[in-house]
Design a protein around this motif. Structure first.
Motif, mmCIF file in Angstrom:
data_model
loop_
_atom_site.group_PDB
_atom_site.id
_atom_site.type_symbol
_atom_site.label_atom_id
_atom_site.label_comp_id
_atom_site.label_asym_id
_atom_site.label_seq_id
_atom_site.Cartn_x
_atom_site.Cartn_y
_atom_site.Cartn_z
ATOM 1 N N UNK A 1 0.934 -1.204 -0.012
ATOM 2 C CA UNK A 1 0.039 0.060 0.046
ATOM 3 C C UNK A 1 0.910 1.155 -0.068
ATOM 4 N N UNK A 2 1.921 1.044 -0.824
ATOM 5 C CA UNK A 2 2.941 2.193 -0.675
ATOM 6 C C UNK A 2 2.855 3.265 -1.690
ATOM 7 N N UNK A 3 1.659 3.218 -2.291
ATOM 8 C CA UNK A 3 1.562 4.379 -3.340
ATOM 9 C C UNK A 3 1.884 4.307 -4.712
ATOM 10 N N UNK A 4 1.768 5.214 -5.458
ATOM 11 C CA UNK A 4 1.896 5.029 -7.045
ATOM 12 C C UNK A 4 3.275 5.032 -7.485
ATOM 13 N N UNK A 5 4.054 5.512 -6.665
ATOM 14 C CA UNK A 5 5.588 5.310 -6.979
ATOM 15 C C UNK A 5 6.579 4.195 -6.007
ATOM 16 N N UNK A 6 5.406 3.305 -5.654
ATOM 17 C CA UNK A 6 5.812 2.262 -4.385
ATOM 18 C C UNK A 6 6.728 1.387 -5.240
ATOM 19 N N UNK A 7 7.492 0.489 -4.453
ATOM 20 C CA UNK A 7 8.537 -0.445 -4.871
ATOM 21 C C UNK A 7 8.042 -1.909 -4.642
ATOM 22 N N UNK A 8 7.255 -2.158 -3.583
ATOM 23 C CA UNK A 8 6.809 -3.390 -3.234
ATOM 24 C C UNK A 8 6.450 -4.319 -4.171
ATOM 25 N N UNK A 9 5.409 -3.859 -4.903
ATOM 26 C CA UNK A 9 4.606 -4.651 -5.926
ATOM 27 C C UNK A 9 5.665 -4.884 -7.090
ATOM 28 N N UNK A 10 6.579 -4.093 -7.528
ATOM 29 C CA UNK A 10 7.333 -4.355 -8.511
ATOM 30 C C UNK A 10 8.528 -5.171 -8.195
ATOM 31 N N UNK A 11 8.970 -5.132 -6.778
ATOM 32 C CA UNK A 11 9.953 -6.244 -6.278
ATOM 33 C C UNK A 11 9.280 -7.373 -6.372
ATOM 34 N N UNK A 12 8.046 -7.641 -6.177
ATOM 35 C CA UNK A 12 7.541 -8.744 -6.075
ATOM 36 C C UNK A 12 7.312 -9.382 -7.712
ATOM 37 N N UNK A 13 7.426 -8.754 -8.500
ATOM 38 C CA UNK A 13 7.402 -9.132 -9.924
ATOM 39 C C UNK A 13 5.824 -8.997 -10.373
ATOM 40 N N UNK A 14 5.091 -7.667 -9.824
ATOM 41 C CA UNK A 14 3.597 -7.387 -10.271
ATOM 42 C C UNK A 14 4.028 -6.137 -11.018
ATOM 43 N N UNK A 15 3.234 -5.851 -12.288
ATOM 44 C CA UNK A 15 3.411 -4.682 -13.007
ATOM 45 C C UNK A 15 2.810 -3.409 -12.187
ATOM 46 N N UNK A 16 3.522 -2.219 -12.614
ATOM 47 C CA UNK A 16 3.075 -1.267 -11.741
ATOM 48 C C UNK A 16 1.679 -0.589 -12.145
ATOM 49 N N UNK A 17 1.107 0.152 -11.386
ATOM 50 C CA UNK A 17 -0.370 0.527 -11.312
ATOM 51 C C UNK A 17 -0.503 1.312 -12.467
ATOM 52 N N UNK A 18 0.228 2.085 -13.040
ATOM 53 C CA UNK A 18 0.027 2.855 -14.447
ATOM 54 C C UNK A 18 1.271 2.971 -15.369
ATOM 55 N N UNK A 19 0.846 2.930 -16.521
ATOM 56 C CA UNK A 19 2.065 3.232 -17.374
ATOM 57 C C UNK A 19 2.505 4.631 -17.481
ATOM 58 N N UNK A 20 3.678 4.859 -17.926
ATOM 59 C CA UNK A 20 4.213 6.084 -17.757
ATOM 60 C C UNK A 20 3.196 7.069 -18.634
ATOM 61 N N UNK A 21 2.704 6.827 -19.504
ATOM 62 C CA UNK A 21 1.961 8.044 -20.443
ATOM 63 C C UNK A 21 0.503 8.230 -19.520
ATOM 64 N N UNK A 22 0.334 7.332 -18.537
ATOM 65 C CA UNK A 22 -0.955 7.475 -17.774
ATOM 66 C C UNK A 22 -0.893 7.883 -16.435
ATOM 67 N N UNK A 23 0.468 8.245 -15.867
ATOM 68 C CA UNK A 23 0.488 8.692 -14.724
ATOM 69 C C UNK A 23 0.518 10.487 -14.614
ATOM 70 N N UNK A 24 -0.653 10.862 -14.226
ATOM 71 C CA UNK A 24 -0.932 12.237 -13.952
ATOM 72 C C UNK A 24 0.224 12.789 -13.137
ATOM 73 N N UNK A 25 0.480 13.922 -13.467
ATOM 74 C CA UNK A 25 1.456 14.973 -12.681
ATOM 75 C C UNK A 25 0.874 15.965 -11.936
ATOM 76 N N UNK A 26 0.646 16.023 -10.633
ATOM 77 C CA UNK A 26 -0.152 17.065 -9.873
ATOM 78 C C UNK A 26 0.772 17.913 -9.136
ATOM 79 N N UNK A 27 0.008 19.224 -8.787
ATOM 80 C CA UNK A 27 0.852 20.246 -7.982
ATOM 81 C C UNK A 27 -0.337 21.019 -7.461
ATOM 82 N N UNK A 28 -0.273 21.240 -6.303
ATOM 83 C CA UNK A 28 -1.304 21.883 -5.530
ATOM 84 C C UNK A 28 -0.794 23.021 -4.370
ATOM 85 N N UNK A 29 -1.305 23.982 -4.241
ATOM 86 C CA UNK A 29 -1.190 24.969 -3.083
ATOM 87 C C UNK A 29 -2.108 24.938 -2.109
#
Length: 393
Positions: free
Chosen positions: A155-183
């Motif tokens: 449960x370590x977020x969109x840039x987490x490593x645990x699932x990848x270390x276990x051989x599972x694919x990331x949640x989003x492809x690079x072109x589907x990852x939104x980039x957000x900024x907020x004040x």
């Protein structure tokens, strides 16, 4: 070696939900987080549907609700606005804006009260698959410790490593990852108090600008974009928007938040032997709105329930498939259907969005919901009807 039944990595709402429900089911649970303070820094616009919290059995508390929302305002590039407020529509599905720094701690405390052990300032540095579970390697304030568990929940977020270390694919492809900024800003002026705003068009390519009220003159003002559709950085787009907004001319930022948001729907594989993935790490985010708190907590709840049952029966992927079945039955229409709506809306030019806004401005709405707005769009746009008609329920 410290042994336990379940380890949950990440104490956001999804991770705390998983830990809570696994503990309630009788499992011995450790909830780990690399941060020294749960909930900080926040990486969230903080608005959630009240119905979602109620569905999860969470009693609302004024300690972590910053503002109850009285409706929404949708704006197109030429300033055409569609008001959906308590004066015009049924607000039974209204939202609230959280104070995430308090809410996340509240959820972690819920997990602790259910029986989970919490370890803060504990960084997971690696995992090792063993025959009947995982070894989880950690470091905490210079001390290295290894843990052994039968079920690992990532449960370590969109840039987490645990699932990848276990051989599972990331949640989003690079072109589907939104980039957000907020004040988070004060001195914000509102045309009507308590109304959330959504601005679409070239002000935020592949996404939208939001203004979510948190108080009389306080709001989260942010945006999300898809970087490959954009010509500038997210912060440049946001600063340009703020400079042109008459409601923000006197506003001052007191906090800056940045982060990624998986916008492609749930990942195809949410589990394997002895492991499940939840929350943003699993892409459990509404692709249209970017809202991931409630979907992530639902995913966490089901993962926790299945983990507790698996400890007593079978921790193999054959049994953990039950989690996949439960969460997809709950979230799959939202993930798949809203992704198609997202693709359609974000393919429109400013001129097409203006035309759509002019037509929607003349429509009346019965309630605030994405499906209600979708019905109106399909009604007035032949192009939308052709592409999206099958999604209306």
């Amino acid at each position: 070696m410290i042994e336990t039944d379940v380890i949950v990595v990440g104490s956001g709402p999804a991770g705390s939900s998983a830990a809570k429900h696994a503990a309630l089911g009788g499992a011995k649970v450790i909830l780990m987080d690399k941060k020294s303070e749960i909930g900080s820094p926040k990486r969230c616009a903080e608005e959630v549907p009240v119905k979602g919290l109620e569905k999860l059995g969470i009693e609302l508390s004024p300690r972590w609700i910053a503002k109850r929302i009285d409706g929404m305002r949708i704006l197109t590039p030429d300033g055409t606005d569609i008001w959906l407020t308590k004066d015009e529509v049924n607000l039974s599905g209204a939202d609230c804006v959280l104070e995430r720094k308090v809410f996340d701690k509240h959820m972690a405390m819920d997990a602790a009260r259910a029986g989970a052990e919490i370890r803060i300032k504990t960084l997971v540095t690696g995992i090792e698959k063993i025959e009947n579970g995982f070894i989880v390697e950690t470091e905490s304030m210079g001390k290295k410790e290894d843990f052994k568990c039968k079920i690992l929940i990532a449960a370590d977020g969109p840039e987490g490593h645990v699932a990848r270390w276990a051989g599972l694919l990331p949640a989003a492809k690079a072109n589907e990852m939104g980039s957000c900024v907020q004040y988070e800003m004060c001195n914000v002026e509102f045309e009507k108090p308590g109304i959330s705003e959504f601005h679409f068009g070239s002000c935020a390519p592949g996404g939208f600008v939001w203004i979510f009220p948190k108080g009389d003159d306080i709001a989260n003002v942010g945006l999300g974009i898809i970087p490959h559709k954009a010509e500038k950085s997210p912060k440049e787009y946001l600063d340009d928007f703020i400079a042109k907004s008459p409601y923000l001319k006197n506003a001052q930022a007191v906090e800056l938040n940045v982060g990624g948001d998986p916008a492609g729907g749930m990942t195809k594989k949410l589990y394997d032997d002895n492991i499940m993935v939840v929350g943003a790490a699993a892409g459990q985010v509404n692709p249209l709105t970017g809202e991931g708190i409630i979907p992530g907590m639902i995913g966490g709840m089901y993962a926790g329930q299945v983990a507790a049952q698996a400890i007593k029966e079978d921790c193999s992927k054959k049994f953990l498939k039950l989690y996949d079945k439960m969460v997809r039955e709950e979230l799959d229409y939202e993930s798949k259907g809203y992704k198609e709506v997202q693709d359609y809306i974000y393919s429109l030019s400013d001129e097409e969005l203006n035309e759509l806004g002019h037509a929607l401005h003349e429509e009346s709405f019965d309630e605030i919901s994405a499906n209600e707005v979708l019905k109106k769009i399909i009604k007035i746009s032949p192009k939308a009807s052709l592409k999206l008609g099958k999604l209306v329920m």
